[in-house]
Design an enzyme around this catalytic site. Structure first.
Site, PDB file in Angstrom:
ATOM      1  CB  SER A 241      10.669   4.750  -1.063  1.00 31.45           C
ATOM      2  OG  SER A 241      10.370   4.174   0.189  1.00 31.45           O
TER       3      SER A 241
ATOM      4  N   GLY B 143       0.821  -1.211   0.000  1.00 25.86           N
ATOM      5  CA  GLY B 143       0.000   0.000   0.000  1.00 25.86           C
ATOM      6  C   GLY B 143       0.853   1.258   0.000  1.00 25.86           C
TER       7      GLY B 143
ATOM      8  NE  ARG C 135      10.549   1.809   5.533  1.00 27.30           N
ATOM      9  CZ  ARG C 135      10.504   0.624   4.924  1.00 27.30           C
ATOM     10  NH1 ARG C 135      10.725   0.533   3.629  1.00 27.30           N
ATOM     11  NH2 ARG C 135      10.232  -0.474   5.612  1.00 27.30           N
TER      12      ARG C 135
ATOM     13  CG  HIS D  33       3.555   0.861  -5.422  1.00 26.01           C
ATOM     14  ND1 HIS D  33       3.578   1.860  -4.481  1.00 26.01           N
ATOM     15  CD2 HIS D  33       4.136  -0.212  -4.831  1.00 26.01           C
ATOM     16  CE1 HIS D  33       4.143   1.407  -3.376  1.00 26.01           C
ATOM     17  NE2 HIS D  33       4.498   0.164  -3.565  1.00 26.01           N
TER      18      HIS D  33
END
Ligand code: PAF
Length: 254
Positions: free
Chosen positions: A184, A30, A186, A36
């Site tokens: 990313s 997610g 993060r 992605h």
């Protein structure tokens, strides 16, 4: 887009589909970003049905704070997936995916002990175990992984070969921000100051200098280096900025 939280309902649905339908799998945790989306677009272009999984896999987090703070953006993710044209979103619970409560796991004893494996004990056991489960549940023709997690990608490829998994693993290039920071989930946790440091770290590690010199330059900026290593004709790096671990790798011009 159909959403399945129940593995058995997905399996039942899959049984209604033509047996020769080409299926692509994009496993994610997610907090979807362009990286992605590039995998999902590739899957859509190469298959007749694209299954995206969202599961924040606790067994691959050796640091409880990292797991707790991992961004979770379910409704945004659902909208993004609908917009891009994913066919299936599979998002099972821990109980469904780990009926054994993680008594069984997959361990690789060589590559997984290097680089990220050194400072994240157990991380790749968790990754390989969940990927094996997802491959078995979805039984896709192809599964898409990004080169940002290069070590993960190589380990998954070898695992599939070792365990005679029929799904082909497709390697996809790293998608980068305008300043070359690898995308990313993060990154969105970085403060403004941290984001600026991240931009500097990317430039520093790309220099054609001795590894030790670059490490020193990073430390001088207050960037903690987990590892910086040249291996397999690539440079691999993991740093900590704002208490957030960022990884990257790129091919060396040798
Ligand atoms: O790369 C990731 O996001 C995760 O490691 C994966 C492959 C989805 C397994 O949890």
């Amino acid at each position: 887009m159909k959403i399945f939280k129940d593995i058995n309902k997905w399996k039942k649905y899959k049984n209604t589909l033509p047996a020769d339908l080409k299926i692509g799998l994009v496993p994610t945790m997610g907090a979807l970003h362009e990286g992605h989306l590039s995998l999902i677009r590739k899957s859509i272009s190469e298959n007749q049905l694209t299954v995206v999984t969202i599961f924040l896999n606790p067994t691959q987090f050796n640091n409880p704070e990292d797991l707790e703070k991992y961004p979770q953006t379910w409704s945004e993710d659902v909208d993004i997936l609908k917009g891009i044209g994913a066919d299936i979103l599979l998002a099972p619970t821990f109980e469904q995916l780990y009926p054994d409560d993680y008594q069984y796991k997959i361990t690789e004893n060589s590559l997984s002990k290097l680089l990220c494996g050194t400072s994240r004990p157990g991380h790749f056991d968790g990754v390989l175990t969940i990927v094996m489960k997802l491959l078995n549940i979805v039984k896709a023709d192809k599964a898409y992984f990004g080169e940002k997690d290069y070590q993960q990608l190589q380990l998954v490829k070898k695992m599939c070969k070792t365990f005679f998994i029929d799904t082909a693993i497709v390697e996809c290039p790293i998608i980068r921000e305008h300043d070359s920071l690898a995308m990313s989930s993060r990154n969105r946790r970085l403060s403004n100051e941290g984001r600026k440091l991240a931009s500097e770290y990317v430039k520093l590690v790309r220099q054609n200098k001795e590894i030790e010199v670059i490490k020193e330059e990073l430390s001088k900026k207050g960037i903690k280096v987990d590892y910086l290593e040249d291996r397999f004709e690539r440079r691999f790096v993991a740093v900590v900025i704002d208490n957030i671990r960022l990884i990257d790798n790129f091919k060396l011009n040798i």
